[in-house]
Design an enzyme around this catalytic site. Structure first.
Site, mmCIF file in Angstrom:
data_model
loop_
_atom_site.group_PDB
_atom_site.id
_atom_site.type_symbol
_atom_site.label_atom_id
_atom_site.label_comp_id
_atom_site.label_asym_id
_atom_site.label_seq_id
_atom_site.Cartn_x
_atom_site.Cartn_y
_atom_site.Cartn_z
ATOM 1 N N CYS A 153 -0.179 5.052 11.754
ATOM 2 C CA CYS A 153 0.732 4.691 10.670
ATOM 3 C C CYS A 153 0.893 3.186 10.445
ATOM 4 O O CYS A 153 0.970 2.747 9.293
ATOM 5 C CB CYS A 153 2.096 5.337 10.893
ATOM 6 S SG CYS A 153 2.038 7.152 10.980
ATOM 7 N N ASN A 178 3.254 12.649 5.152
ATOM 8 C CA ASN A 178 2.962 11.425 5.910
ATOM 9 C C ASN A 178 1.451 11.375 6.135
ATOM 10 O O ASN A 178 0.912 12.165 6.901
ATOM 11 C CB ASN A 178 3.719 11.471 7.233
ATOM 12 C CG ASN A 178 3.465 10.254 8.118
ATOM 13 O OD1 ASN A 178 2.503 9.514 7.921
ATOM 14 N ND2 ASN A 178 4.306 10.070 9.103
ATOM 15 N N HIS A 199 6.144 2.535 4.897
ATOM 16 C CA HIS A 199 5.362 3.642 5.434
ATOM 17 C C HIS A 199 5.977 4.952 4.964
ATOM 18 O O HIS A 199 7.196 5.149 5.041
ATOM 19 C CB HIS A 199 5.337 3.582 6.961
ATOM 20 C CG HIS A 199 4.852 4.845 7.598
ATOM 21 N ND1 HIS A 199 3.668 5.454 7.236
ATOM 22 C CD2 HIS A 199 5.412 5.635 8.561
ATOM 23 C CE1 HIS A 199 3.508 6.554 7.946
ATOM 24 N NE2 HIS A 199 4.548 6.690 8.752
#
Length: 346
Positions: free
Chosen positions: A122, A293, A263
């Site tokens: 990430c 995600n 993010h």
């Protein structure tokens, strides 16, 4: 590549962002049939309605290659004009060679360098970007491709709802070129806290089904693990002050930021972070509700969509902020270049 003056310093601009989203759409209703969860719980706690999962035969290099081609098409440049390919990933097709080399092979590139950056998935939307930007700023590379690609779903334990409801697969590609000094990307501010190492990581362990048969992922005895509450607490504890520091270090105040791309971890978390830094929700852009995600590609894909919607104009100030496994977090400020700000001494 050697036409540029050695040691000369440049600014760095993003000329295009490519993307690749797998075709398979997985809804919350689909997950209700797979996991002990509900559409209402996912919406209330995470804010995700759909996510995309890669096909069984679709790997990191497949998604990355498509994103790289898309970036070049958007910029109107040829693949053979790229001087360096960097891939940010934690799910490479093989341990070696680098996923960047696999991507180059699939698009027919050769005779230029390629390597990977594993910053924990990430955070890569900023960490890998900063690596590529430094190569451009050095004056030794004219056009650098930074690909962010992960197939996180291929690390799922099929019975683990913690990760199963959150993640999707995707790839993005920044194309970077030199600009005059003072515009484009700032040098990134980055941090890591090893004391939170096991908050989000890939566990290597033996697992089995209830009948005793071995349970494995596409990557064997490796399983994606995340303690969601701890990730949320980390973000709320660290990220607001970090963003203030990032903005201050750039000689700005918060109200001068035109857009913040976080993010894409959790829809509600992003909006809580916006409240904590004192900016309205209109100054961010999210894709997590539709894509889930997507690890390192989340930041560039959200920025790409904002660009496509005309939300970023030359002269705007954009903040990119990524956080995740490590636990690591990083940010960069972009003063979006005008077309005449680009320097192309070749």
């Amino acid at each position: 590549m050697q036409d540029m003056t050695q040691g000369m310093s440049y600014g760095v601009g993003i000329t295009a962002i490519g993307g690749r989203i797998p075709e398979l759409v997985v809804t919350n209703a689909d997950l209700e049939n797979r996991l002990q969860t509900t559409d209402a719980w996912i919406n209330e706690n995470i804010g995700i309605q759909t996510r995309h999962w890669s096909a069984p035969e679709e790997g990191t290099s497949d998604l990355g290659a498509a994103a790289l081609v898309d970036a070049c098409q958007r910029a109107g440049v040829d693949l053979d004009s790229i001087d360096l390919v960097i891939c940010g990933t934690y799910t490479p097709d093989h341990m070696i060679p680098a996923a960047a080399v696999a991507i180059m092979r699939k698009v027919g590139m050769r005779d230029v360098p390629g390597f990977d950056v594993n910053s924990g998935g990430c955070p890569g939307g900023v960490f890998a970007l900063d690596v590529g930007a430094k190569f451009v700023a050095s004056g030794q590379y004219r056009r650098v491709a930074v690909v962010l690609s992960d197939v996180t779903t291929k690390l799922f334990d099929p019975e683990d709802r913690t990760v199963g409801v959150i993640f999707g697969d995707a790839a993005a590609c920044y194309l970077l070129e030199p600009t005059r000094p003072g515009v484009g990307l700032s040098s990134a501010l980055m941090r890591s806290d090893p004391t939170t190492y096991e908050t989000a990581f890939v566990k290597r362990e033996k697992r089995s089904w209830p009948d005793g048969n071995p349970k494995q992922t596409h990557f064997g005895d490796n399983f994606c693990y995340m303690h969601g509450r701890s990730v949320r607490d980390y973000a709320l504890d660290r990220i607001p002050d970090f963003v203030e520091e990032l903005v201050k270090n750039s000689g700005l105040v918060m109200d001068q930021i035109d857009l913040v791309i976080f993010h894409q971890a959790n829809y509600h978390l992003i909006h809580t972070l916006m409240e904590r830094i004192g900016l309205p929700a209109e100054k961010t852009h999210t894709t997590v509700q539709r894509l889930g995600n997507t690890s390192g590609s989340g930041v560039p894909l959200a920025l790409r969509e904002a660009l496509d919607e005309g939300r970023v104009k030359p002269g705007d100030v954009v903040a990119l902020v990524a956080f995740g496994a490590g636990m690591s977090h990083g940010g960069t400020i972009i003063r979006w270049p005008e077309a005449e700000d680009y320097v192309r001494p070749w």
